[in-house]
Design an enzyme around this catalytic site. Structure first.
Site, PDB file in Angstrom:
ATOM      1  N   ARG A   1       0.808  -1.228   0.000  1.00  0.00           N
ATOM      2  CA  ARG A   1       0.000   0.000   0.000  1.00  0.00           C
ATOM      3  C   ARG A   1       0.844   1.282   0.000  1.00  0.00           C
ATOM      4  NH1 ARG A   1      -3.196  -3.547  -0.730  1.00  0.00           N
ATOM      5  NH2 ARG A   1      -5.353  -3.588  -0.052  1.00  0.00           N
TER       6      ARG A   1
ATOM      7  N   SER B   1     -10.938  -0.233   2.903  1.00  0.00           N
ATOM      8  CA  SER B   1     -10.177  -0.455   4.144  1.00  0.00           C
ATOM      9  C   SER B   1      -9.716   0.895   4.677  1.00  0.00           C
ATOM     10  CB  SER B   1      -8.935  -1.303   3.877  1.00  0.00           C
ATOM     11  OG  SER B   1      -9.292  -2.589   3.458  1.00  0.00           O
TER      12      SER B   1
ATOM     13  N   GLU C   1      -4.990   3.920   6.053  1.00  0.00           N
ATOM     14  CA  GLU C   1      -4.648   3.638   4.662  1.00  0.00           C
ATOM     15  C   GLU C   1      -5.239   4.748   3.794  1.00  0.00           C
ATOM     16  OE1 GLU C   1      -6.527   2.041   1.531  1.00  0.00           O
ATOM     17  OE2 GLU C   1      -5.975  -0.024   1.994  1.00  0.00           O
TER      18      GLU C   1
HETATM   19  N1  EPU Z   1     -11.683 -10.168  10.022  1.00  0.00           N
HETATM   20  C1  EPU Z   1     -12.209  -9.982  11.273  1.00  0.00           C
HETATM   21  N2  EPU Z   1     -13.326  -9.185  11.376  1.00  0.00           N
HETATM   22  C2  EPU Z   1     -13.901  -8.594  10.318  1.00  0.00           C
HETATM   23  C3  EPU Z   1     -13.370  -8.798   9.027  1.00  0.00           C
HETATM   24  C4  EPU Z   1     -12.224  -9.585   8.907  1.00  0.00           C
HETATM   25  O1  EPU Z   1     -11.725 -10.485  12.261  1.00  0.00           O
HETATM   26  O2  EPU Z   1     -14.894  -7.861  10.517  1.00  0.00           O
HETATM   27  C5  EPU Z   1     -10.431 -10.976   9.922  1.00  0.00           C
HETATM   28  C6  EPU Z   1     -10.679 -12.373   9.439  1.00  0.00           C
HETATM   29  O3  EPU Z   1      -9.861 -13.223  10.202  1.00  0.00           O
HETATM   30  C7  EPU Z   1     -10.198 -12.356   8.002  1.00  0.00           C
HETATM   31  C8  EPU Z   1      -9.070 -11.337   8.088  1.00  0.00           C
HETATM   32  O4  EPU Z   1      -9.541 -10.368   9.017  1.00  0.00           O
HETATM   33  O5  EPU Z   1      -9.786 -13.603   7.596  1.00  0.00           O
HETATM   34  C9  EPU Z   1      -8.773 -10.663   6.767  1.00  0.00           C
HETATM   35  O6  EPU Z   1      -9.954 -10.080   6.233  1.00  0.00           O
HETATM   36  P1  EPU Z   1     -10.143  -9.835   4.664  1.00  0.00           P
HETATM   37  O7  EPU Z   1      -9.867 -11.093   3.928  1.00  0.00           O
HETATM   38  O8  EPU Z   1     -11.429  -9.152   4.423  1.00  0.00           O
HETATM   39  O9  EPU Z   1      -8.934  -8.877   4.307  1.00  0.00           O
HETATM   40  P2  EPU Z   1      -8.384  -7.543   5.001  1.00  0.00           P
HETATM   41  O10 EPU Z   1      -7.005  -7.844   5.489  1.00  0.00           O
HETATM   42  O11 EPU Z   1      -9.326  -6.995   6.009  1.00  0.00           O
HETATM   43  C10 EPU Z   1      -7.260  -6.754   2.782  1.00  0.00           C
HETATM   44  C11 EPU Z   1      -7.177  -5.480   2.015  1.00  0.00           C
HETATM   45  C12 EPU Z   1      -8.466  -5.259   1.218  1.00  0.00           C
HETATM   46  C13 EPU Z   1      -8.659  -6.439   0.282  1.00  0.00           C
HETATM   47  C14 EPU Z   1      -8.740  -7.707   1.126  1.00  0.00           C
HETATM   48  C15 EPU Z   1      -8.892  -8.955   0.292  1.00  0.00           C
HETATM   49  C16 EPU Z   1      -5.758  -4.004   3.361  1.00  0.00           C
HETATM   50  C17 EPU Z   1      -5.700  -2.803   4.244  1.00  0.00           C
HETATM   51  N3  EPU Z   1      -6.972  -4.355   2.936  1.00  0.00           N
HETATM   52  O12 EPU Z   1      -8.304  -6.579   3.748  1.00  0.00           O
HETATM   53  O13 EPU Z   1      -8.301  -4.088   0.430  1.00  0.00           O
HETATM   54  O14 EPU Z   1      -9.840  -6.300  -0.487  1.00  0.00           O
HETATM   55  O15 EPU Z   1      -7.517  -7.826   1.905  1.00  0.00           O
HETATM   56  O16 EPU Z   1      -7.694  -9.347  -0.226  1.00  0.00           O
HETATM   57  O17 EPU Z   1      -4.719  -4.584   3.045  1.00  0.00           O
HETATM   58  C18 EPU Z   1      -8.648  -1.743   0.510  1.00  0.00           C
HETATM   59  O18 EPU Z   1      -7.427  -1.634   0.525  1.00  0.00           O
HETATM   60  O19 EPU Z   1      -9.425  -0.736   0.515  1.00  0.00           O
HETATM   61  C19 EPU Z   1      -9.232  -3.065   0.525  1.00  0.00           C
HETATM   62  C20 EPU Z   1     -10.547  -3.260   0.600  1.00  0.00           C
END
Ligand code: EPU
Length: 332
Positions: A162, A232, A328
């Site tokens: 990022r 995010s 972010e």
């Molecule tokens: N989780 C929770 N609570 C929640 C949601 C998620 O505990 O309410 C935990 C779960 O364990 C889940 C983990 O967080 O497995 C990861 O969640 P998710 O797969 O949704 O990914 P993220 O790390 O929250 C990142 C990117 C997203 C991207 C997703 C999918 C960042 C800051 N965000 O989110 O990017 O779509 O992975 O690959 O790296 C963005 O940058 O705007 C964005 C949406």
């Protein structure tokens, strides 16, 4: 080129916060952009893409430049690869759809990310195990100070999670991006959610991967048209070994991944949820009920209310788990 005055920026950011720009211009060509920079050399400048990763807390007493270069064209190809140049103002997901429909692979995991092609390299957009840095050959930009055109090779973009040279220095306006995409495709299992979504298909093709990602994102992420947000809100934090160990004594189930940058990445969404903020609302701001990492706007027009809520989350997560969350989203 039409230079507008005293423009309301509310429609130009997906959080829908209010701010007035003294001057506003949408250059469609590099020549127009260079002329603009020369004419308004003494005005402070602010570069605004699709406005999906930013919100405003104040007016801007200067020139807002909203690049409007369009076009998608093939610049070279062989039997295995194709190089495509796209204008900064092209909608990112339209570009992904174009690639998938031509059976060019490399960006399908980045389906449905809101924003423009020009904004993609700035924060090195990523999702489902892919990052845009993996398919960028070069970025073409204009230096704000001198008006000169500059080309950045992939290495010169200094991509990180990022982050990039464009985000760190804010000295350039991206006008075009050149991508290298593959003409063949083989699905590789990288991300649990995606594997699960594709479990009934033996060998998923490109369109099936794109459709699966669109389904996952539509389920998990709020639509900014009905619930304004900027995706995010925080980066996933990278912890030192000591921080990681401290976290695991407090939360033994915390997800921890080995990060490349010599540390351990954990999940900001998980920490926010554990801190009690999932689906929590304060005034007109809250976190999304289905995803704790997304701050949503229920009706405020003031960016300050979002900032206050952000501080509440940061303080609570830090006090409980000793982890600092870094936004972010760009707060102006
Ligand atoms: N989780 C929770 N609570 C929640 C949601 C998620 O505990 O309410 C935990 C779960 O364990 C889940 C983990 O967080 O497995 C990861 O969640 P998710 O797969 O949704 O990914 P993220 O790390 O929250 C990142 C990117 C997203 C991207 C997703 C999918 C960042 C800051 N965000 O989110 O990017 O779509 O992975 O690959 O790296 C963005 O940058 O705007 C964005 C949406």
């Amino acid at each position: 080129m039409n230079i507008q005055q005293n423009i309301q920026l509310q429609p130009y950011n997906s959080f829908r916060t209010k701010a007035i720009a003294k001057l506003f211009a949408q250059p469609e060509t590099v020549d127009e952009l260079q002329e603009l920079l020369q004419t308004y050399a003494n005005e402070p400048k602010f570069i605004l893409g699709g406005g999906f990763n930013i919100f405003f807390t104040q007016d801007f007493n200067g020139l807002v430049i909203n690049p409007a270069m369009r076009g998608i064209r093939t610049i070279s190809e062989n039997t295995d690869f194709v190089e495509i140049e796209a204008g900064a103002a092209e909608d990112w997901d339209n570009f992904v759809a174009y690639c998938v429909s031509h059976r060019y692979s490399g960006v399908e995991n980045l389906s449905l990310i809101p924003g423009t092609v020009g904004a993609a390299p700035i924060q090195n957009i990523g999702a489902y195990g892919a990052e845009v840095k993996d398919v960028i050959v070069k970025v073409i930009a204009v230096e704000i100070e001198s008006g000169k055109m500059v080309e950045f090779s992939n290495a010169e973009c200094e991509f990180e999670y990022r982050n990039s040279i464009f985000k760190r220095t804010r000295k350039h306006i991206i006008t075009h991006v050149v991508f290298r995409l593959s003409k063949s495709f083989e699905y590789k299992e990288k991300y649990v959610d995606l594997n699960h979504e594709l479990k009934n298909i033996t060998t998923p093709n490109l369109s099936q991967v794109r459709e699966a990602i669109i389904r996952i994102r539509t389920r998990k992420l709020p639509d900014y048209n009905s619930l304004p947000n900027a995706g995010s809100f925080f980066k996933n934090p990278i912890l030192t070994k000591e921080e990681k160990e401290k976290l695991l004594t407090l939360l033994p189930d915390a997800p921890v991944y080995n990060a490349k940058e010599d540390g351990y990445k954990t999940s900001a969404a998980y920490l926010i949820e554990k801190a009690g903020f999932k689906g929590k609302r304060k005034g007109d701001v809250g976190t999304y009920e289905h995803h704790a990492l997304i701050i949503v706007n229920y009706g405020t027009e003031s960016g300050q209310e979002i900032v206050n809520f952000m501080h509440d989350i940061q303080n609570s997560v830090f006090q409980q788990y000793g982890v600092s969350l870094e936004p972010e989203v760009w707060i102006f």
